[in-house]
Motif scaffolding. Structure first.
Motif, PDB file in Angstrom:
ATOM      1  N   ASP A  37     -22.028  14.405 -23.778  1.00 32.84           N
ATOM      2  CA  ASP A  37     -21.218  13.669 -24.750  1.00 32.84           C
ATOM      3  C   ASP A  37     -19.773  13.737 -24.256  1.00 32.84           C
ATOM      4  OD1 ASP A  37     -19.647  12.904 -26.887  1.00 32.84           O
ATOM      5  OD2 ASP A  37     -20.475  14.353 -28.309  1.00 32.84           O
ATOM      6  N   THR A  38     -19.329  12.695 -23.542  1.00 34.12           N
ATOM      7  CA  THR A  38     -17.980  12.762 -22.955  1.00 34.12           C
ATOM      8  C   THR A  38     -16.888  12.555 -24.001  1.00 34.12           C
ATOM      9  OG1 THR A  38     -17.981  10.416 -22.328  1.00 34.12           O
ATOM     10  CG2 THR A  38     -18.778  11.988 -20.688  1.00 34.12           C
ATOM     11  N   GLY A  39     -17.233  11.911 -25.138  1.00 33.04           N
ATOM     12  CA  GLY A  39     -16.264  11.775 -26.224  1.00 33.04           C
ATOM     13  C   GLY A  39     -15.834  13.156 -26.720  1.00 33.04           C
ATOM     14  N   TYR A  42     -12.929  14.448 -24.661  1.00 32.02           N
ATOM     15  CA  TYR A  42     -11.623  13.885 -25.050  1.00 32.02           C
ATOM     16  C   TYR A  42     -11.180  14.473 -26.393  1.00 32.02           C
ATOM     17  CZ  TYR A  42     -11.803  10.847 -21.073  1.00 32.02           C
ATOM     18  OH  TYR A  42     -11.827  10.395 -19.768  1.00 32.02           O
ATOM     19  N   ARG A  43     -12.156  14.677 -27.279  1.00 33.53           N
ATOM     20  CA  ARG A  43     -11.825  15.287 -28.575  1.00 33.53           C
ATOM     21  C   ARG A  43     -11.331  16.717 -28.384  1.00 33.53           C
ATOM     22  NH1 ARG A  43     -13.807  12.838 -33.255  1.00 33.53           N
ATOM     23  NH2 ARG A  43     -14.591  10.760 -32.821  1.00 33.53           N
ATOM     24  N   ALA A  44     -11.907  17.431 -27.421  1.00 31.17           N
ATOM     25  CA  ALA A  44     -11.463  18.802 -27.150  1.00 31.17           C
ATOM     26  C   ALA A  44     -10.007  18.825 -26.695  1.00 31.17           C
ATOM     27  CB  ALA A  44     -12.372  19.444 -26.099  1.00 31.17           C
ATOM     28  N   VAL A 102      -7.138  11.264 -30.873  1.00 34.93           N
ATOM     29  CA  VAL A 102      -7.939  11.257 -29.638  1.00 34.93           C
ATOM     30  C   VAL A 102      -7.730   9.999 -28.793  1.00 34.93           C
ATOM     31  CG1 VAL A 102     -10.101  10.421 -30.694  1.00 34.93           C
ATOM     32  CG2 VAL A 102     -10.189  11.809 -28.645  1.00 34.93           C
ATOM     33  N   SER A 103      -7.500   8.851 -29.418  1.00 35.23           N
ATOM     34  CA  SER A 103      -7.289   7.632 -28.622  1.00 35.23           C
ATOM     35  C   SER A 103      -6.000   7.711 -27.817  1.00 35.23           C
ATOM     36  CB  SER A 103      -7.229   6.390 -29.511  1.00 35.23           C
ATOM     37  OG  SER A 103      -8.513   6.018 -29.911  1.00 35.23           O
ATOM     38  N   ILE A 104      -4.998   8.408 -28.379  1.00 37.87           N
ATOM     39  CA  ILE A 104      -3.719   8.560 -27.652  1.00 37.87           C
ATOM     40  C   ILE A 104      -3.959   9.415 -26.408  1.00 37.87           C
ATOM     41  CG2 ILE A 104      -1.366   9.483 -27.782  1.00 37.87           C
ATOM     42  CD1 ILE A 104      -1.556   9.059 -30.845  1.00 37.87           C
ATOM     43  N   ILE A 111      -5.078  12.914 -17.875  1.00 40.32           N
ATOM     44  CA  ILE A 111      -6.180  13.560 -18.605  1.00 40.32           C
ATOM     45  C   ILE A 111      -7.512  12.945 -18.182  1.00 40.32           C
ATOM     46  CG2 ILE A 111      -7.208  13.850 -20.908  1.00 40.32           C
ATOM     47  CD1 ILE A 111      -4.279  14.013 -21.944  1.00 40.32           C
ATOM     48  N   ARG A 112      -7.529  11.623 -18.047  1.00 43.66           N
ATOM     49  CA  ARG A 112      -8.774  10.959 -17.633  1.00 43.66           C
ATOM     50  C   ARG A 112      -9.194  11.459 -16.251  1.00 43.66           C
ATOM     51  NH1 ARG A 112     -10.149   7.458 -21.425  1.00 43.66           N
ATOM     52  NH2 ARG A 112     -12.023   7.022 -20.258  1.00 43.66           N
ATOM     53  N   GLU A 113      -8.195  11.666 -15.382  1.00 42.05           N
ATOM     54  CA  GLU A 113      -8.517  12.112 -14.022  1.00 42.05           C
ATOM     55  C   GLU A 113      -9.239  13.474 -14.057  1.00 42.05           C
ATOM     56  OE1 GLU A 113      -5.062  11.960 -11.459  1.00 42.05           O
ATOM     57  OE2 GLU A 113      -6.089  13.296 -10.049  1.00 42.05           O
ATOM     58  N   GLY A 133     -20.339   7.459 -23.224  1.00 43.83           N
ATOM     59  CA  GLY A 133     -18.881   7.415 -23.405  1.00 43.83           C
ATOM     60  C   GLY A 133     -18.382   5.994 -23.423  1.00 43.83           C
ATOM     61  N   ARG A 134     -17.245   5.756 -22.742  1.00 47.37           N
ATOM     62  CA  ARG A 134     -16.671   4.408 -22.683  1.00 47.37           C
ATOM     63  C   ARG A 134     -16.630   3.883 -21.256  1.00 47.37           C
ATOM     64  NH1 ARG A 134     -16.656   6.306 -27.097  1.00 47.37           N
ATOM     65  NH2 ARG A 134     -15.420   5.730 -28.915  1.00 47.37           N
ATOM     66  N   ASP A 135     -16.615   4.823 -20.287  1.00 47.69           N
ATOM     67  CA  ASP A 135     -16.358   4.466 -18.893  1.00 47.69           C
ATOM     68  C   ASP A 135     -17.413   5.038 -17.967  1.00 47.69           C
ATOM     69  OD1 ASP A 135     -15.885   7.131 -19.260  1.00 47.69           O
ATOM     70  OD2 ASP A 135     -13.971   7.176 -18.201  1.00 47.69           O
ATOM     71  N   GLN A 136     -18.536   5.470 -18.521  1.00 51.09           N
ATOM     72  CA  GLN A 136     -19.499   6.200 -17.693  1.00 51.09           C
ATOM     73  C   GLN A 136     -20.151   5.316 -16.619  1.00 51.09           C
ATOM     74  OE1 GLN A 136     -19.968   9.914 -18.218  1.00 51.09           O
ATOM     75  NE2 GLN A 136     -17.980   9.042 -18.731  1.00 51.09           N
ATOM     76  N   ARG A 160     -21.990   3.120 -40.733  1.00 49.43           N
ATOM     77  CA  ARG A 160     -22.549   4.316 -40.084  1.00 49.43           C
ATOM     78  C   ARG A 160     -21.539   5.460 -40.050  1.00 49.43           C
ATOM     79  NH1 ARG A 160     -25.003   1.230 -34.811  1.00 49.43           N
ATOM     80  NH2 ARG A 160     -26.662   0.113 -35.851  1.00 49.43           N
ATOM     81  N   ARG A 161     -20.287   5.127 -39.704  1.00 51.13           N
ATOM     82  CA  ARG A 161     -19.245   6.157 -39.590  1.00 51.13           C
ATOM     83  C   ARG A 161     -18.938   6.779 -40.951  1.00 51.13           C
ATOM     84  NH1 ARG A 161     -18.625   8.369 -34.829  1.00 51.13           N
ATOM     85  NH2 ARG A 161     -16.657   7.973 -33.847  1.00 51.13           N
ATOM     86  N   VAL A 162     -18.885   5.934 -41.986  1.00 48.68           N
ATOM     87  CA  VAL A 162     -18.610   6.427 -43.340  1.00 48.68           C
ATOM     88  C   VAL A 162     -19.716   7.401 -43.758  1.00 48.68           C
ATOM     89  CG1 VAL A 162     -18.581   5.716 -45.772  1.00 48.68           C
ATOM     90  CG2 VAL A 162     -17.180   4.493 -44.102  1.00 48.68           C
ATOM     91  N   SER A 190      -7.848  -1.842 -24.397  1.00 45.73           N
ATOM     92  CA  SER A 190      -6.642  -2.349 -23.744  1.00 45.73           C
ATOM     93  C   SER A 190      -5.985  -1.338 -22.813  1.00 45.73           C
ATOM     94  CB  SER A 190      -5.631  -2.787 -24.811  1.00 45.73           C
ATOM     95  OG  SER A 190      -5.279  -1.677 -25.599  1.00 45.73           O
ATOM     96  N   ARG A 191      -6.478  -0.097 -22.761  1.00 43.46           N
ATOM     97  CA  ARG A 191      -5.776   0.864 -21.890  1.00 43.46           C
ATOM     98  C   ARG A 191      -6.008   0.486 -20.425  1.00 43.46           C
ATOM     99  NH1 ARG A 191      -9.723   4.837 -23.995  1.00 43.46           N
ATOM    100  NH2 ARG A 191     -11.520   4.523 -22.659  1.00 43.46           N
ATOM    101  N   ALA A 192      -5.012   0.853 -19.602  1.00 48.78           N
ATOM    102  CA  ALA A 192      -5.049   0.459 -18.198  1.00 48.78           C
ATOM    103  C   ALA A 192      -6.126   1.232 -17.441  1.00 48.78           C
ATOM    104  CB  ALA A 192      -3.686   0.714 -17.577  1.00 48.78           C
TER     105      ALA A 192
HETATM  106  O1   DC Z   1     -17.247   8.667 -28.799  1.00 44.61           O
HETATM  107  P1   DC Z   1     -16.142   9.408 -29.533  1.00 44.61           P
HETATM  108  O2   DC Z   1     -15.722   8.732 -30.807  1.00 44.61           O
HETATM  109  O3   DC Z   1     -16.450  10.850 -29.722  1.00 44.61           O
HETATM  110  O4   DC Z   1     -14.889   9.315 -28.531  1.00 44.61           O
HETATM  111  C1   DC Z   1     -13.666   9.898 -28.873  1.00 44.61           C
HETATM  112  C2   DC Z   1     -12.529   9.167 -28.185  1.00 44.61           C
HETATM  113  O5   DC Z   1     -12.535   9.418 -26.781  1.00 44.61           O
HETATM  114  C3   DC Z   1     -12.462   7.658 -28.367  1.00 44.61           C
HETATM  115  O6   DC Z   1     -11.160   7.291 -28.746  1.00 44.61           O
HETATM  116  C4   DC Z   1     -12.744   7.090 -27.015  1.00 44.61           C
HETATM  117  C5   DC Z   1     -12.450   8.208 -26.055  1.00 44.61           C
HETATM  118  N1   DC Z   1     -13.382   8.267 -24.940  1.00 44.61           N
HETATM  119  C6   DC Z   1     -12.976   7.744 -23.743  1.00 44.61           C
HETATM  120  O7   DC Z   1     -11.871   7.201 -23.648  1.00 44.61           O
HETATM  121  N2   DC Z   1     -13.797   7.829 -22.672  1.00 44.61           N
HETATM  122  C7   DC Z   1     -15.005   8.393 -22.776  1.00 44.61           C
HETATM  123  N3   DC Z   1     -15.792   8.480 -21.695  1.00 44.61           N
HETATM  124  C8   DC Z   1     -15.439   8.931 -24.000  1.00 44.61           C
HETATM  125  C9   DC Z   1     -14.601   8.834 -25.079  1.00 44.61           C
END
Ligand code: DC
Length: 229
Positions: A37-39, A42-44, A102-104, A111-113, A133-136, A160-162, A190-192
């Motif tokens: 769970d890569t999210g 980022y949350r950590a 977390v989005s910031i 951090i992504r690196e 995740g988002r970029d896997q 679902r989130r609620v 929109s992030r680069a």
């Molecule tokens: O999936 P999640 O809601 O737990 O993800 C938390 C945040 O991390 C969300 O803003 C997107 C970001 N994220 C990311 O940029 N890249 C990933 N591989 C996983 C999550």
């Protein structure tokens, strides 16, 4: 399930609330693989920023702090427990203040690196892996054996989130969660660096009107046919 001696990696990307985490776990169970769970990673980092008083926009300082403190998983647990400096933060990472920053944090290239590097290192130690995740599929494992991209309507993702947040004891309003989802979509897309995109060659599944079982069964048969091909 084995695939020669090399193992295999399956990626699942998609926006918040498309059901990635729960289908990833179930798919991993069915295939007998580990699940990343890569999210949560980022949350950590967001927890690290908030709890240690660091600027969530300070990518360089945070990247250093990640290396110093250490973000790890305890793979003996199912799902693996996320640890920050050895401390269990599995519940903390789901708190609303963490979701708020977390989005910031996820926009900072430094951090992504670090996290991408750690995700690739995890793959080396866990050769049978479902990762979400988002970029896997687009950035971290462009050579993945099978790539999925999940979609769902905003109204369904909000519902679902609620439910997830209320089940965890939070008091939330539908509108507040919908706005949060929409603003995170915007930031994530929109992030680069590592934006949320549908990876080339990914199998797209719209989960709006499908049960978890239906989504996982579709994925499982795709995986079997692709790995056998
Ligand atoms: O999936 P999640 O809601 O737990 O993800 C938390 C945040 O991390 C969300 O803003 C997107 C970001 N994220 C990311 O940029 N890249 C990933 N591989 C996983 C999550």
């Amino acid at each position: 399930m084995q695939n020669g001696t090399k193992g295999f990696v399956i990626t699942i990307d998609g926006a918040a609330g498309t059901g990635k985490s729960s289908v990833a776990r179930e798919l991993a169970h069915r295939l007998g693989t580990d699940c990343l769970d890569t999210g949560a990673m980022y949350r950590a980092v967001a927890v690290l920023a908030i709890d240690f008083g660091l600027d969530p926009r300070g990518g360089e300082a945070l990247a250093l702090a990640i290396r110093e403190k250490g973000i790890r998983f305890d793979w003996n647990d199912d799902p693996p427990t996320i640890l920050l400096g050895g401390e269990d933060i599995a519940r903390r990472v789901r708190d609303l203040d963490v979701s708020g920053v977390v989005s910031i944090v996820a926009q900072q290239p430094e951090i992504r690196e670090v996290l991408v590097e750690q995700q690739r290192a995890i793959r080396e130690l866990h050769p049978l892996l479902v990762t979400e995740g988002r970029d896997q599929g687009s950035v971290v494992f462009p050579d993945a054996n099978v790539r999925f991209f999940l979609e769902a309507e905003v109204a369904e993702r909000t519902r679902r989130r609620v439910k997830q947040l209320r089940d965890a004891g939070n008091t939330v309003q539908d509108k507040e969660i919908q706005l949060d989802i929409e603003s995170r979509d915007k930031l994530d897309s929109s992030r680069a660096d590592g934006p949320l995109i549908c990876p080339d060659g990914a199998i797209i599944i719209n989960t709006s009107s499908l049960s978890k079982e239906e989504v996982v069964s579709t994925m499982e048969s795709e995986v079997h046919s692709r790995l056998q091909a």
